[in-house]
Design a protein around this motif. Structure first.
Motif, mmCIF file in Angstrom:
data_model
loop_
_atom_site.group_PDB
_atom_site.id
_atom_site.type_symbol
_atom_site.label_atom_id
_atom_site.label_comp_id
_atom_site.label_asym_id
_atom_site.label_seq_id
_atom_site.Cartn_x
_atom_site.Cartn_y
_atom_site.Cartn_z
ATOM 1 N N ILE A 7 0.851 -1.196 0.000
ATOM 2 C CA ILE A 7 0.000 0.000 0.000
ATOM 3 C C ILE A 7 0.885 1.244 0.000
ATOM 4 O O ILE A 7 1.763 1.385 0.842
ATOM 5 C CB ILE A 7 -0.940 0.017 1.225
ATOM 6 N N THR A 8 0.636 2.133 -0.952
ATOM 7 C CA THR A 8 1.400 3.386 -1.003
ATOM 8 C C THR A 8 0.689 4.491 -0.242
ATOM 9 O O THR A 8 1.336 5.356 0.348
ATOM 10 C CB THR A 8 1.632 3.838 -2.461
ATOM 11 N N GLU A 9 -0.651 4.472 -0.245
ATOM 12 C CA GLU A 9 -1.419 5.487 0.470
ATOM 13 C C GLU A 9 -2.823 4.959 0.724
ATOM 14 O O GLU A 9 -3.387 4.230 -0.082
ATOM 15 C CB GLU A 9 -1.504 6.773 -0.347
ATOM 16 N N ILE A 10 -3.377 5.354 1.864
ATOM 17 C CA ILE A 10 -4.768 5.034 2.174
ATOM 18 C C ILE A 10 -5.425 6.322 2.641
ATOM 19 O O ILE A 10 -4.887 7.033 3.484
ATOM 20 C CB ILE A 10 -4.886 3.902 3.206
ATOM 21 N N THR A 11 -6.567 6.662 2.049
ATOM 22 C CA THR A 11 -7.261 7.914 2.366
ATOM 23 C C THR A 11 -8.640 7.604 2.921
ATOM 24 O O THR A 11 -9.416 6.872 2.309
ATOM 25 C CB THR A 11 -7.400 8.793 1.098
ATOM 26 N N LEU A 12 -8.923 8.186 4.074
ATOM 27 C CA LEU A 12 -10.250 8.122 4.665
ATOM 28 C C LEU A 12 -10.861 9.501 4.503
ATOM 29 O O LEU A 12 -10.288 10.490 4.950
ATOM 30 C CB LEU A 12 -10.166 7.757 6.158
ATOM 31 N N ARG A 13 -12.001 9.561 3.847
ATOM 32 C CA ARG A 13 -12.634 10.843 3.535
ATOM 33 C C ARG A 13 -14.045 10.878 4.122
ATOM 34 O O ARG A 13 -14.869 10.029 3.812
ATOM 35 C CB ARG A 13 -12.687 10.990 2.020
ATOM 36 N N GLN A 14 -14.295 11.863 4.981
ATOM 37 C CA GLN A 14 -15.631 12.054 5.548
ATOM 38 C C GLN A 14 -16.542 12.589 4.449
ATOM 39 O O GLN A 14 -16.117 13.333 3.580
ATOM 40 C CB GLN A 14 -15.582 13.034 6.716
ATOM 41 N N GLY A 15 -17.768 12.199 4.476
ATOM 42 C CA GLY A 15 -18.704 12.652 3.463
ATOM 43 C C GLY A 15 -19.123 14.092 3.666
ATOM 44 O O GLY A 15 -18.957 14.673 4.730
ATOM 45 N N LYS A 16 -19.616 14.663 2.608
ATOM 46 C CA LYS A 16 -20.210 16.001 2.655
ATOM 47 C C LYS A 16 -21.321 16.014 1.616
ATOM 48 O O LYS A 16 -21.517 15.025 0.903
ATOM 49 C CB LYS A 16 -19.172 17.086 2.391
ATOM 50 N N HIS A 17 -22.035 17.092 1.533
ATOM 51 C CA HIS A 17 -23.183 17.171 0.641
ATOM 52 C C HIS A 17 -22.846 16.641 -0.754
ATOM 53 O O HIS A 17 -21.915 17.111 -1.398
ATOM 54 C CB HIS A 17 -23.672 18.622 0.566
ATOM 55 N N LEU A 18 -23.604 15.648 -1.198
ATOM 56 C CA LEU A 18 -23.480 15.004 -2.510
ATOM 57 C C LEU A 18 -22.214 14.168 -2.692
ATOM 58 O O LEU A 18 -21.944 13.696 -3.791
ATOM 59 C CB LEU A 18 -23.587 16.031 -3.647
ATOM 60 N N LYS A 60 -10.697 6.423 11.693
ATOM 61 C CA LYS A 60 -9.482 7.237 11.581
ATOM 62 C C LYS A 60 -8.365 6.670 12.469
ATOM 63 O O LYS A 60 -7.235 6.503 12.007
ATOM 64 C CB LYS A 60 -9.804 8.684 11.967
ATOM 65 N N GLU A 61 -8.679 6.373 13.719
ATOM 66 C CA GLU A 61 -7.679 5.828 14.642
ATOM 67 C C GLU A 61 -7.175 4.476 14.165
ATOM 68 O O GLU A 61 -5.985 4.175 14.264
ATOM 69 C CB GLU A 61 -8.247 5.733 16.057
ATOM 70 N N LEU A 62 -8.062 3.643 13.659
ATOM 71 C CA LEU A 62 -7.678 2.328 13.148
ATOM 72 C C LEU A 62 -6.699 2.458 11.986
ATOM 73 O O LEU A 62 -5.665 1.786 11.956
ATOM 74 C CB LEU A 62 -8.923 1.555 12.703
ATOM 75 N N ILE A 63 -7.012 3.327 11.046
ATOM 76 C CA ILE A 63 -6.156 3.481 9.863
ATOM 77 C C ILE A 63 -4.791 4.047 10.256
ATOM 78 O O ILE A 63 -3.754 3.606 9.761
ATOM 79 C CB ILE A 63 -6.873 4.343 8.803
ATOM 80 N N LYS A 64 -4.780 5.013 11.155
ATOM 81 C CA LYS A 64 -3.503 5.572 11.620
ATOM 82 C C LYS A 64 -2.673 4.512 12.344
ATOM 83 O O LYS A 64 -1.471 4.425 12.150
ATOM 84 C CB LYS A 64 -3.744 6.764 12.542
ATOM 85 N N LYS A 65 -3.335 3.710 13.173
ATOM 86 C CA LYS A 65 -2.642 2.661 13.918
ATOM 87 C C LYS A 65 -2.068 1.609 12.969
ATOM 88 O O LYS A 65 -0.941 1.162 13.121
ATOM 89 C CB LYS A 65 -3.613 2.010 14.906
ATOM 90 N N ALA A 66 -2.845 1.227 11.986
ATOM 91 C CA ALA A 66 -2.438 0.158 11.074
ATOM 92 C C ALA A 66 -1.399 0.611 10.049
ATOM 93 O O ALA A 66 -0.469 -0.130 9.745
ATOM 94 C CB ALA A 66 -3.656 -0.401 10.355
ATOM 95 N N LEU A 67 -1.550 1.825 9.519
ATOM 96 C CA LEU A 67 -0.709 2.236 8.386
ATOM 97 C C LEU A 67 0.162 3.459 8.648
ATOM 98 O O LEU A 67 0.928 3.854 7.771
ATOM 99 C CB LEU A 67 -1.582 2.456 7.154
ATOM 100 N N GLY A 68 0.047 4.089 9.782
ATOM 101 C CA GLY A 68 0.933 5.191 10.163
ATOM 102 C C GLY A 68 1.002 6.300 9.148
ATOM 103 O O GLY A 68 0.002 6.949 8.843
ATOM 104 N N GLU A 69 2.195 6.535 8.618
ATOM 105 C CA GLU A 69 2.438 7.654 7.686
ATOM 106 C C GLU A 69 1.720 7.509 6.353
ATOM 107 O O GLU A 69 1.549 8.495 5.636
ATOM 108 C CB GLU A 69 3.942 7.795 7.446
ATOM 109 N N LYS A 70 1.303 6.324 6.005
ATOM 110 C CA LYS A 70 0.613 6.119 4.737
ATOM 111 C C LYS A 70 -0.842 6.578 4.806
ATOM 112 O O LYS A 70 -1.519 6.663 3.792
ATOM 113 C CB LYS A 70 0.652 4.647 4.333
ATOM 114 N N ALA A 71 -1.306 6.856 6.032
ATOM 115 C CA ALA A 71 -2.703 7.263 6.229
ATOM 116 C C ALA A 71 -2.909 8.735 5.937
ATOM 117 O O ALA A 71 -2.144 9.577 6.384
ATOM 118 C CB ALA A 71 -3.135 6.952 7.655
ATOM 119 N N ASN A 72 -3.950 9.026 5.190
ATOM 120 C CA ASN A 72 -4.326 10.397 4.853
ATOM 121 C C ASN A 72 -5.797 10.553 5.257
ATOM 122 O O ASN A 72 -6.649 9.844 4.745
ATOM 123 C CB ASN A 72 -4.133 10.637 3.353
#
Length: 175
Positions: free
Chosen positions: A111-122, A160-172
Motif C-alpha cells: 500500500i502506497t497510500e490510504i485515504t479516509l474521507r468524511q462525506g459532505k453534501h453530494l 481514523k484511529e484504526l487506519i492511523k494505527k495500522a498504516l501510520g504515515e501512509k494514512a491520509n
C-alpha cells in the motif's frame, strides 16, 4: 492466531455489481470479505416493497410509504452486514483457513497510500486504497441512511484511529 486491530464495516465497492464488504485490519494486512451482492439485495427489496399495500397506493401516500419502507430495509441491510462482519471477526482463524479462500488480502507493504474521507453534501464518505494492485475505492455506509452523506463522529473517529494505527504515515485523513 491472527491478531485483529479493528475493522470497517459496510464498505460498498461499485464495479459491474456493487458488493458490500467487511474490511478487517490485522497487524500486517487488510483482509477483504465479501458480505452481500447488492444486485440480489435490490431484487429482495423490490419484492418486499411491491408486496406492501401502502407502497402500491397512488399519489403522495405511496411516495412517503415507499421512502419510509426503503429506509427501513436499507437499515436492516446495514445492520445485517455489521452482524455478519462481527461473526467473521470472532471466528477469523477459521474464516482464513477456508478452502477456497473467501477473502482477498492486501499487504500493508504493497500500500502506497490510504485515504479516509468524511462525506459532505453530494459526496459519500470513502476509503481509497492505493497499492501495487491498483486503486480500490469504497463508499462507507455504516449509518449513512440517517444523515446526508456523513458518518457519525464516533464511527469516523474510530475508523481514523484504526487506519492511523495500522498504516501510520501512509494514512491520509480528510475530515
Amino acid at each position: 492466531m491472527v491478531s485483529v486491530l479493528g475493522s470497517i464495516d459496510n464498505a460498498w465497492k461499485r464495479d459491474k455489481i456493487t458488493f458490500v464488504h467487511h474490511l478487517v485490519f490485522t497487524e500486517d494486512s487488510i483482509l477483504i470479505f465479501d458480505l452481500f451482492d447488492k444486485k440480489d439485495l435490490r431484487k429482495e427489496m423490490r419484492q418486499y416493497l411491491m408486496s406492501d399495500p401502502l407502497t402500491m397506493l397512488p399519489g403522495p401516500t405511496q411516495n412517503y410509504a415507499y421512502m419510509a419502507d426503503s429506509k427501513q430495509v436499507y437499515k436492516e441491510i446495514i445492520d445485517q452486514s455489521i452482524y455478519n462482519g462481527k461473526k467473521i471477526e470472532d471466528d477469523i482463524d477459521s474464516e482464513i483457513s477456508r478452502q477456497p479462500p473467501e477473502f482477498r488480502e492486501v499487504d500493508y507493504a504493497g500500500i502506497t497510500e490510504i485515504t479516509l474521507r468524511q462525506g459532505k453534501h453530494l459526496h459519500l464518505p470513502k476509503l481509497i486504497i492505493l497499492s501495487k494492485e491498483g486503486k480500490m475505492e469504497y463508499n462507507l455506509m455504516h449509518n449513512n441512511y440517517e444523515k446526508t452523506a456523513k458518518l457519525d463522529d464516533e464511527t469516523f473517529n474510530s475508523y481514523k484511529e484504526l487506519i492511523k494505527k495500522a498504516l501510520g504515515e501512509k494514512a491520509n485523513i480528510e475530515d
